[in-house]
Design a protein around this motif. Structure first.
Motif, PDB file in Angstrom:
ATOM      1  N   VAL A 140      68.125  33.846  22.951  1.00  0.00           N
ATOM      2  CA  VAL A 140      67.718  32.915  21.900  1.00  0.00           C
ATOM      3  C   VAL A 140      66.235  33.101  21.578  1.00  0.00           C
ATOM      4  N   SER A 141      65.410  33.221  22.612  1.00  0.00           N
ATOM      5  CA  SER A 141      63.979  33.440  22.398  1.00  0.00           C
ATOM      6  C   SER A 141      63.727  34.734  21.638  1.00  0.00           C
ATOM      7  N   ALA A 142      64.453  35.790  22.003  1.00  0.00           N
ATOM      8  CA  ALA A 142      64.265  37.077  21.337  1.00  0.00           C
ATOM      9  C   ALA A 142      64.676  37.013  19.867  1.00  0.00           C
ATOM     10  N   VAL A 143      65.771  36.323  19.566  1.00  0.00           N
ATOM     11  CA  VAL A 143      66.228  36.213  18.174  1.00  0.00           C
ATOM     12  C   VAL A 143      65.211  35.425  17.343  1.00  0.00           C
ATOM     13  N   VAL A 144      64.682  34.344  17.905  1.00  0.00           N
ATOM     14  CA  VAL A 144      63.684  33.551  17.192  1.00  0.00           C
ATOM     15  C   VAL A 144      62.435  34.379  16.914  1.00  0.00           C
ATOM     16  N   TRP A 145      61.969  35.099  17.945  1.00  0.00           N
ATOM     17  CA  TRP A 145      60.774  35.918  17.761  1.00  0.00           C
ATOM     18  C   TRP A 145      61.024  37.093  16.814  1.00  0.00           C
ATOM     19  N   ARG A 146      62.242  37.565  16.763  1.00  0.00           N
ATOM     20  CA  ARG A 146      62.558  38.624  15.808  1.00  0.00           C
ATOM     21  C   ARG A 146      62.393  38.131  14.383  1.00  0.00           C
ATOM     22  N   LYS A 147      62.763  36.900  14.127  1.00  0.00           N
ATOM     23  CA  LYS A 147      62.561  36.313  12.805  1.00  0.00           C
ATOM     24  C   LYS A 147      61.073  36.082  12.529  1.00  0.00           C
ATOM     25  N   LEU A 148      60.365  35.601  13.553  1.00  0.00           N
ATOM     26  CA  LEU A 148      58.937  35.331  13.371  1.00  0.00           C
ATOM     27  C   LEU A 148      58.140  36.602  13.126  1.00  0.00           C
ATOM     28  N   ALA A 183      57.123  43.607  22.166  1.00  0.00           N
ATOM     29  CA  ALA A 183      58.043  43.203  23.234  1.00  0.00           C
ATOM     30  C   ALA A 183      57.274  42.648  24.435  1.00  0.00           C
ATOM     31  N   ILE A 184      56.128  43.249  24.751  1.00  0.00           N
ATOM     32  CA  ILE A 184      55.308  42.762  25.865  1.00  0.00           C
ATOM     33  C   ILE A 184      54.784  41.361  25.572  1.00  0.00           C
ATOM     34  N   LEU A 185      54.307  41.136  24.357  1.00  0.00           N
ATOM     35  CA  LEU A 185      53.770  39.822  23.994  1.00  0.00           C
ATOM     36  C   LEU A 185      54.853  38.741  24.061  1.00  0.00           C
ATOM     37  N   VAL A 186      56.041  39.068  23.591  1.00  0.00           N
ATOM     38  CA  VAL A 186      57.132  38.095  23.650  1.00  0.00           C
ATOM     39  C   VAL A 186      57.501  37.802  25.105  1.00  0.00           C
ATOM     40  N   ASN A 187      57.558  38.825  25.937  1.00  0.00           N
ATOM     41  CA  ASN A 187      57.897  38.608  27.350  1.00  0.00           C
ATOM     42  C   ASN A 187      56.808  37.821  28.069  1.00  0.00           C
ATOM     43  N   ILE A 188      55.557  38.013  27.686  1.00  0.00           N
ATOM     44  CA  ILE A 188      54.471  37.208  28.253  1.00  0.00           C
ATOM     45  C   ILE A 188      54.682  35.742  27.906  1.00  0.00           C
ATOM     46  N   ILE A 255      64.908  42.908  25.197  1.00  0.00           N
ATOM     47  CA  ILE A 255      64.640  44.098  24.387  1.00  0.00           C
ATOM     48  C   ILE A 255      65.820  44.411  23.469  1.00  0.00           C
ATOM     49  N   LEU A 256      67.033  44.225  23.967  1.00  0.00           N
ATOM     50  CA  LEU A 256      68.197  44.491  23.124  1.00  0.00           C
ATOM     51  C   LEU A 256      68.223  43.577  21.906  1.00  0.00           C
ATOM     52  N   ALA A 257      67.941  42.304  22.110  1.00  0.00           N
ATOM     53  CA  ALA A 257      67.972  41.361  20.997  1.00  0.00           C
ATOM     54  C   ALA A 257      66.756  41.493  20.092  1.00  0.00           C
ATOM     55  N   LEU A 258      65.652  41.996  20.630  1.00  0.00           N
ATOM     56  CA  LEU A 258      64.413  42.081  19.850  1.00  0.00           C
ATOM     57  C   LEU A 258      64.325  43.387  19.058  1.00  0.00           C
ATOM     58  N   THR A 259      64.538  44.502  19.724  1.00  0.00           N
ATOM     59  CA  THR A 259      64.373  45.804  19.067  1.00  0.00           C
ATOM     60  C   THR A 259      65.577  46.718  19.230  1.00  0.00           C
ATOM     61  N   LEU A 270      64.288  51.507  31.476  1.00  0.00           N
ATOM     62  CA  LEU A 270      65.368  51.884  32.384  1.00  0.00           C
ATOM     63  C   LEU A 270      66.557  50.936  32.252  1.00  0.00           C
ATOM     64  N   GLY A 271      66.271  49.660  32.013  1.00  0.00           N
ATOM     65  CA  GLY A 271      67.361  48.701  31.851  1.00  0.00           C
ATOM     66  C   GLY A 271      68.188  48.980  30.608  1.00  0.00           C
ATOM     67  N   THR A 272      67.526  49.216  29.482  1.00  0.00           N
ATOM     68  CA  THR A 272      68.260  49.506  28.250  1.00  0.00           C
ATOM     69  C   THR A 272      68.923  50.878  28.309  1.00  0.00           C
ATOM     70  N   LEU A 273      68.315  51.827  29.018  1.00  0.00           N
ATOM     71  CA  LEU A 273      68.921  53.154  29.153  1.00  0.00           C
ATOM     72  C   LEU A 273      70.215  53.080  29.960  1.00  0.00           C
ATOM     73  N   THR A 274      70.221  52.249  31.005  1.00  0.00           N
ATOM     74  CA  THR A 274      71.453  52.045  31.768  1.00  0.00           C
ATOM     75  C   THR A 274      72.555  51.485  30.891  1.00  0.00           C
ATOM     76  N   TYR A 275      72.208  50.498  30.082  1.00  0.00           N
ATOM     77  CA  TYR A 275      73.181  49.893  29.172  1.00  0.00           C
ATOM     78  C   TYR A 275      73.675  50.916  28.152  1.00  0.00           C
ATOM     79  N   GLN A 276      72.761  51.692  27.600  1.00  0.00           N
ATOM     80  CA  GLN A 276      73.141  52.668  26.574  1.00  0.00           C
ATOM     81  C   GLN A 276      74.081  53.733  27.129  1.00  0.00           C
ATOM     82  N   MET A 277      73.751  54.262  28.312  1.00  0.00           N
ATOM     83  CA  MET A 277      74.592  55.312  28.893  1.00  0.00           C
ATOM     84  C   MET A 277      75.959  54.777  29.302  1.00  0.00           C
ATOM     85  N   SER A 278      75.991  53.576  29.856  1.00  0.00           N
ATOM     86  CA  SER A 278      77.240  53.046  30.397  1.00  0.00           C
ATOM     87  C   SER A 278      78.156  52.483  29.324  1.00  0.00           C
ATOM     88  N   PHE A 279      77.611  51.732  28.369  1.00  0.00           N
ATOM     89  CA  PHE A 279      78.455  50.976  27.454  1.00  0.00           C
ATOM     90  C   PHE A 279      78.406  51.455  26.006  1.00  0.00           C
TER      91      PHE A 279
END
Length: 317
Positions: A140-148, A183-188, A255-259, A270-279
């Motif tokens: 939810v936070s990522a979607v809101v920040w994506r709009k902002l 992405a770093i600023l949003v995670n902060i 990161i998936l919801a933001l970019t 590494l987290g998104t790469l695992t998701y990309q390779m597996s799914f």
């Protein structure tokens, strides 16, 4: 006439000679209370970890779910991952994202914790409001920040343009050079409340008498913070950094919801790469390899950092 009777104190031999059934019963009771936790760890952590390691040495495809056949292919999955240029860039992005997030979250969280340590009216209400980013689901936070942060219609660019701070809209999420910073600023923003709450609790445990003594000695605010607050807060800082590293290095949903890992794989970790390779690529073997590397990095960091700060934990007790 007073008669004094001396009763010999029970010795260690008396305790050692306790009935064997009683000792066994006590041992069984201890294991009875520990067993649920051990069983939980084995089922939900041990088995998936072992299964993931085995999968990294197998040719595991969607067909395996129907046939049950996953032939052993040695180190083919590992060599495929290490020869992939995206893996190298993902390590770098993960490092930058983790370090940048930890520094920003810790510095701002510590500043807010020190600020709220001086109680004032409505301080409790303000602290409760600042907890909202931590309570809202990450997606939810990522979607809101994506709009902002939208380049054309986002509130951030509109505000910057209206105040004449920038001449052109900033491509927060569409530029390969800016997307990772966004992405770093949003995670902060998401992680500040956690750091603030833990550090604020640690500050409350520091005796007020030490600050009074420092004030009587004529110590400045900065010197008091450096020589009194930081040394006594070090065990709490260790916990905050270790837990922050564990939660940041494996971030996926933000990161998936933001970019979505883009643009041009500039926010691929590494987290998104695992998701990309597996799914997405359905290469479960190589996805398991990246997952094992991620687990290994987290485990090595935790072990070395905790061992290096073992004395701090002993002092904090």
């Amino acid at each position: 006439m007073t008669v004094t009777t001396t009763v010999p104190a029970p010795s260690a031999e008396t305790h050692a000679s306790a009935p064997a059934p009683r000792r066994r019963r006590g041992s069984l009771m201890r294991w009875f209370f520990v067993a649920p936790a051990v069983l939980y760890m084995l089922v939900f952590f041990g088995y998936p970890l072992v299964r993931n390691v085995i999968m990294s040495f197998q040719h595991y495809t969607p067909r395996t779910f129907f046939t049950g056949e996953a032939p052993f292919n040695g180190f083919d999955n590992w060599s495929g991952v290490f020869s992939n240029p995206l893996f190298t860039s993902s390590i770098w992005h993960t490092l930058v994202f983790t370090i940048g997030s930890l520094i920003g979250q810790f510095v701002l969280g510590l500043a807010l914790a020190v600020f709220f340590a001086r109680r004032f009216r409505l301080s409790g209400f303000v602290r409760a409001v600042l907890l909202l980013p931590w309570l809202v689901p990450m997606v939810v936070s990522a979607v809101v920040w994506r709009k902002l942060l939208d380049q054309d219609t986002g509130v951030i660019n509109t505000l910057l343009m209206n105040t004449h701070l920038v001449d052109h809209p900033v491509p927060w999420l569409s530029s390969p050079t800016v997307a990772l910073l966004s992405a770093i600023l949003v995670n902060i923003w998401v992680g500040i409340p956690f750091n603030m709450v833990i550090l604020y609790g640690g500050l409350q445990e520091i005796p007020r008498e030490l600050y009074e003594a420092a004030s009587l000695d004529g110590a400045s605010a900065w010197r008091t913070f450096r020589n009194v607050t930081l040394p006594l807060l070090r065990p709490v800082i260790t916990v905050v950094l270790v837990l922050g590293f564990m939660s940041t290095v494996k971030i996926l949903d933000l990161i998936l919801a933001l970019t979505g890992g883009g643009p041009a794989d500039s926010t691929q970790t590494l987290g998104t790469l695992t998701y990309q390779m597996s799914f997405q690529q359905l290469d479960f073997g190589q996805g398991a390899v990246v997952g094992n590397i991620l687990i290994l990095v987290s485990a090595v960091f935790a072990v070395f950092y905790l061992r290096a700060n073992r004395s701090d934990f002993g002092q904090g007790k």
